[in-house]
Design an enzyme around this catalytic site. Structure first.
Site, PDB file in Angstrom:
ATOM      1  N   HIS A  99       1.177  -1.365   0.235  1.00 29.28           N
ATOM      2  CA  HIS A  99      -0.332   0.408  -0.002  1.00 29.28           C
ATOM      3  C   HIS A  99       0.144   0.957  -0.215  1.00 29.28           C
ATOM      4  O   HIS A  99       0.883   2.105  -0.681  1.00 29.28           O
ATOM      5  CB  HIS A  99      -1.343   0.197   1.458  1.00 29.28           C
ATOM      6  CG  HIS A  99      -1.994   1.608   1.016  1.00 29.28           C
ATOM      7  ND1 HIS A  99      -2.456   1.838   2.131  1.00 29.28           N
ATOM      8  CD2 HIS A  99      -2.301   1.925   0.561  1.00 29.28           C
ATOM      9  CE1 HIS A  99      -2.880   2.814   2.415  1.00 29.28           C
ATOM     10  NE2 HIS A  99      -2.830   2.691   0.601  1.00 29.28           N
ATOM     11  N   ASN A 104      14.115   6.732  13.380  1.00 22.29           N
ATOM     12  CA  ASN A 104      13.291   6.464  13.507  1.00 22.29           C
ATOM     13  C   ASN A 104      12.554   5.605  12.379  1.00 22.29           C
ATOM     14  O   ASN A 104      12.427   6.427  11.245  1.00 22.29           O
ATOM     15  CB  ASN A 104      12.183   7.649  13.433  1.00 22.29           C
ATOM     16  CG  ASN A 104      10.587   6.803  14.140  1.00 22.29           C
ATOM     17  OD1 ASN A 104       9.247   7.327  13.620  1.00 22.29           O
ATOM     18  ND2 ASN A 104      10.669   6.491  15.233  1.00 22.29           N
ATOM     19  N   HIS A 121      -0.498   3.423  19.528  1.00 17.78           N
ATOM     20  CA  HIS A 121      -0.390   1.556  18.515  1.00 17.78           C
ATOM     21  C   HIS A 121       0.254   1.977  17.547  1.00 17.78           C
ATOM     22  O   HIS A 121      -1.958   2.202  17.173  1.00 17.78           O
ATOM     23  CB  HIS A 121      -1.187   0.466  19.789  1.00 17.78           C
ATOM     24  CG  HIS A 121       0.244  -0.747  20.457  1.00 17.78           C
ATOM     25  ND1 HIS A 121       0.733  -0.464  21.453  1.00 17.78           N
ATOM     26  CD2 HIS A 121       0.675  -1.536  19.695  1.00 17.78           C
ATOM     27  CE1 HIS A 121       1.062  -1.285  22.135  1.00 17.78           C
ATOM     28  NE2 HIS A 121       0.709  -1.983  20.920  1.00 17.78           N
ATOM     29  N   SER A 131      -4.364   1.902  22.350  1.00 16.34           N
ATOM     30  CA  SER A 131      -4.359   1.878  21.073  1.00 16.34           C
ATOM     31  C   SER A 131      -5.162   2.997  19.994  1.00 16.34           C
ATOM     32  O   SER A 131      -6.239   3.631  21.220  1.00 16.34           O
ATOM     33  CB  SER A 131      -6.196   0.372  21.264  1.00 16.34           C
ATOM     34  OG  SER A 131      -5.955   0.190  19.854  1.00 16.34           O
ATOM     35  N   GLU A 178       7.890  -2.712  24.685  1.00 15.12           N
ATOM     36  CA  GLU A 178       6.673  -1.564  25.050  1.00 15.12           C
ATOM     37  C   GLU A 178       6.597  -1.061  26.722  1.00 15.12           C
ATOM     38  O   GLU A 178       6.039  -1.737  27.194  1.00 15.12           O
ATOM     39  CB  GLU A 178       5.580  -2.253  24.658  1.00 15.12           C
ATOM     40  CG  GLU A 178       6.104  -2.954  22.439  1.00 15.12           C
ATOM     41  CD  GLU A 178       4.970  -3.686  22.033  1.00 15.12           C
ATOM     42  OE1 GLU A 178       4.005  -3.087  21.888  1.00 15.12           O
ATOM     43  OE2 GLU A 178       5.238  -4.390  21.757  1.00 15.12           O
ATOM     44  N   TYR A 214       6.708  -6.049  26.328  1.00 16.67           N
ATOM     45  CA  TYR A 214       6.178  -5.056  27.341  1.00 16.67           C
ATOM     46  C   TYR A 214       6.976  -4.725  28.999  1.00 16.67           C
ATOM     47  O   TYR A 214       7.797  -6.022  28.807  1.00 16.67           O
ATOM     48  CB  TYR A 214       4.757  -5.805  27.650  1.00 16.67           C
ATOM     49  CG  TYR A 214       3.765  -5.730  26.282  1.00 16.67           C
ATOM     50  CD1 TYR A 214       3.327  -4.452  26.426  1.00 16.67           C
ATOM     51  CD2 TYR A 214       3.628  -6.396  25.102  1.00 16.67           C
ATOM     52  CE1 TYR A 214       2.172  -4.149  25.537  1.00 16.67           C
ATOM     53  CE2 TYR A 214       3.190  -5.907  24.456  1.00 16.67           C
ATOM     54  CZ  TYR A 214       2.005  -4.936  24.287  1.00 16.67           C
ATOM     55  OH  TYR A 214       1.502  -4.653  22.657  1.00 16.67           O
TER      56      TYR A 214
END
Length: 690
Positions: A79, A102, A247, A299, A462, A498
């Site tokens: 995409h 980044n 996220h 999220s 994370e 995490y």
């Protein structure tokens, strides 16, 4: 921009869902290709700043994707391209510098960091090292996988994927090199703001277990902070870094098109649509990076369902959440008036995170603790139901190579490990799995970079928002600066799943089950980052620790390569199978299909698999390419035995498309039985847009 023509979760989340070096002496300001080469002593104080960008898009077909850890999510096209964005800042008074990267990747793995640093050393000597280079990822879940050296993170891609790994390393190195060559006298300004409609707490029950003083910092259960650095060379704006925690999972595990997701769209919106950057044109343009911070429980799926919120269309959500980040970043950028002043510096050391004795100053109950050998908890199997639920594809009686690999994960943990990790229920004790390679890392790079009054705490995991808050407070206390001047840069330099607070860990939701090193994982991070901060404050060296080994020689893959490409009977490569309609209107979708070869034959990095061309004054000119939002490139295998395939190019004609005559061009490559790869071009008929 280094560009070419068109030719050239978590144990893989079982394990796919289970799952001081002394501070280097201040180097001289190295000569680049322009004014950056002037001697520091001859220049007034201030900074040199440079920006760069390059393509890190790997294999876009027949390779497992990284992030959701689903064996069934295999790439089938493109995409938008993934890119690496780099900034170099040099303190002209001392010659010290930092390089910040980044990249549109799910994670930065130790494997990538090792090779990038080695390549920079070959090119620049000691100018860019593991001490002063920070590599971070946006955390898109829509890119190809297989670029780790640890077993857990390569499972869904059926092992190590050399092509994707090489593209990532090459692109990151190129972006840093371009930023180095671009160094010019410049300024950096700082802006701050809040964005409240691009994230939601997907683990609110765990968040609510934290003390009131922590929850009070996040009244909405989200971290709304956006921090923006504005880079200028002379009087020209050249780039921006906009940190925000959410996220990068607007696209679901049902999507199989490679994409940088919502943060990639935000960057594209700024660079392409606002600043006029065309990625295939030569020369540096405006570079806009949208990195993550402590996004472990943040999220973008605002309705707390995969692909849902604010709409029920995942591509629309990608655009909307990206647009909101871009709009807020631009607003902050335009109002950024606080000058960034002061020195440039860095500290990094390797820490064996499975063996840290934690002082009681960093634990909730004030008692000393220890970290544990890595173990994935049973709750990891559930996945994050708000972003991507448990992986399909695991079943009893799995046979073949995958079955054998999964069988090797069935290691009974000792009682001492279960006690250390309590109340976690064991799924896979990844720290005990070392063959054929370690399943998960134990030695992690922890790093702090200083750019004037802003400090970046680079963490290889994370982090939930409260975990990030506690680390920032610990570092700020050592430095004697306001906590808002300390940012937690997650997804940096390596990856270890995490980091939750001990209170969140006790609830063992997905994030807690995926906190590898036990309930004292966060306190260990606080302690070790505080030590780095103290050394940075005092100008003191740090013991670098022992670097993890290079595991590149022990990698394997179960993914077959390209053997042969063939054209269907009575056709030839590049031939058009389906032509566009003769006329289209704005808002319609144009489709063209071509006989093609496998996209793995040539990744077209810094190039394109397609162009939408417009006829202007009798000459066909590129209007769009495969890095644009409005195009999609899909690859379909027609016959695995004969090696036939087709490429489908679609163009959603935007409302502002100029009327005129257009055509679709496909750039492909075919491989013969001797392994020779030959490029070809397919061209559709001309059609009008009105």
């Amino acid at each position: 921009m280094r560009l070419a023509r068109p030719r050239t979760r978590t144990l893989t989340l079982l394990l796919t869902a289970a799952l001081g070096v002394a501070v280097p002496p201040a180097p001289p300001v190295a000569a680049g290709t322009g004014p950056a080469g002037t001697a520091a002593t001859a220049e007034p104080p201030g900074y040199l700043v440079g920006r760069g960008i390059s393509d890190v898009t790997g294999e876009i077909a027949e390779v497992g994707m990284m992030g959701y850890s689903s064996f069934e999510q295999k790439a089938s096209g493109l995409h938008q391209r993934q890119r690496s964005r780099a900034f170099v800042v040099v303190d002209r008074a001392t010659g010290r510098r930092v390089a910040y990267v980044n990249a549109d990747l799910a994670m930065i793995f130790e494997a990538v960091r090792q090779q990038v640093i080695a390549r920079l050393k070959q090119r620049y000597g000691t100018l860019y090292t593991e001490q002063n280079v920070l590599l971070s990822a946006t955390h898109t879940h829509a890119g190809p996988g297989g670029f780790s050296h640890h077993l857990a993170y390569n499972l869904a891609s059926l092992g190590f994927q050399k092509g994707t790994y090489g593209a990532i390393v090459d692109g990151i190195v190129e972006s840093v090199a371009e930023a180095h060559d671009d160094l010019r006298p410049g300024t950096v300004t700082l802006g701050r703001g809040e964005l409240t409609d691009a994230s939601v707490n997907r683990s609110r029950a765990a968040f609510d277990r934290n003390p009131a003083q922590d929850r009070a910092a996040f009244p909405g259960g989200i971290d709304p902070a956006m921090t923006v650095l504005r880079f200028r060379q002379g009087g020209a704006d050249v780039g921006a870094i906009s940190w925000f925690a959410t996220h990068n999972t607007s696209l679901t595990n049902a999507n199989t098109l490679v994409s940088p997701d919502n943060k990639g769209y935000a960057a594209y919106r700024w660079e392409h649509d606002h600043a006029g950057v065309r990625y295939l044109d030569p020369g540096p343009g405006f570079v806009a990076a949208f990195p993550n911070t402590n996004a472990g429980d943040m999220s973008p799926n605002l309705n707390l369902r995969p692909g849902s919120g604010p709409t029920e269309d995942e591509f629309a959500n990608t655009r909307i959440i990206g647009e909101r980040q871009f709009a807020k970043a631009r607003q902050i950028y335009d109002g950024a008036t606080t000058p960034v002043t002061g020195g440039v510096d860095s500290r990094m050391r390797f820490v064996d995170m499975e063996n840290v004795a934690v002082d009681g100053r960093y634990t909730p109950d004030g008692r000393p603790g220890r970290t544990c050998t890595a173990m994935v908890g049973a709750s990891t199997l559930a996945g994050s139901t708000e972003d991507g639920p448990a992986i399909p594809g695991f079943r009893e009686g799995m046979t073949g190579p995958i079955g054998r690999i999964l069988a090797s994960l069935d290691v009974p943990p000792p009682a001492s490990l279960l006690a250390c990790q309590a109340p976690k229920a064991n799924l896979v004790p990844t720290g005990l799995i070392t063959e054929p390679v370690r399943a998960t890392p134990n030695v992690l790079p922890l790093q702090i970079l200083r750019i004037g009054q802003l400090y970046l705490v680079a963490g290889p995991a994370e982090y939930t928002i409260v975990s990030g808050l506690r680390i920032r407070r610990s570092v700020a206390a050592e430095l004697g600066v306001p906590p808002e001047n300390v940012l937690l840069q997650g997804y940096a330099n390596a990856y270890s799943q995490y980091v939750t607070t001990p209170e969140e860990y006790a609830l063992q939701q997905y994030e807690g089950g995926s906190t590898l090193y036990g309930p004292h994982t966060l306190p260990a991070h606080q302690q070790e980052f505080a030590r780095l901060a103290a050394a940075l404050r005092d100008g003191a060296p740090v013991d670098p620790g022992t670097a993890p080994p290079d595991l590149s020689g022990a990698q394997f893959t179960l993914q077959t390569g390209v053997v042969l490409d063939s054209a269907p009977p009575s056709t030839s490569f590049g031939q058009v199978l389906t032509e566009p309609a003769a006329a289209h209107r704005r808002g319609e979708t144009v489709t063209a299909e071509f006989v093609t070869g496998h996209p793995k034959n040539d990744l077209h990095r810094n190039g394109t698999y397609l162009e939408v061309q417009r006829l202007v004054d009798g000459t066909w000119r590129r209007h769009l390419d495969d890095g644009d939002w409005h195009t999609k490139f899909r690859w379909t295998r027609l016959n695995a035995v004969t090696g036939t395939s087709k490429a489908t190019v679609t163009w959603d004609v935007a409302a502002d498309t100029p009327p005129g005559t257009y055509r679709i061009v496909h750039f492909g490559d075919r491989r013969n039985l001797l392994g020779r790869v030959t490029p070809f071009t397919g061209v559709s008929r001309a059609f009008t847009v009105s």
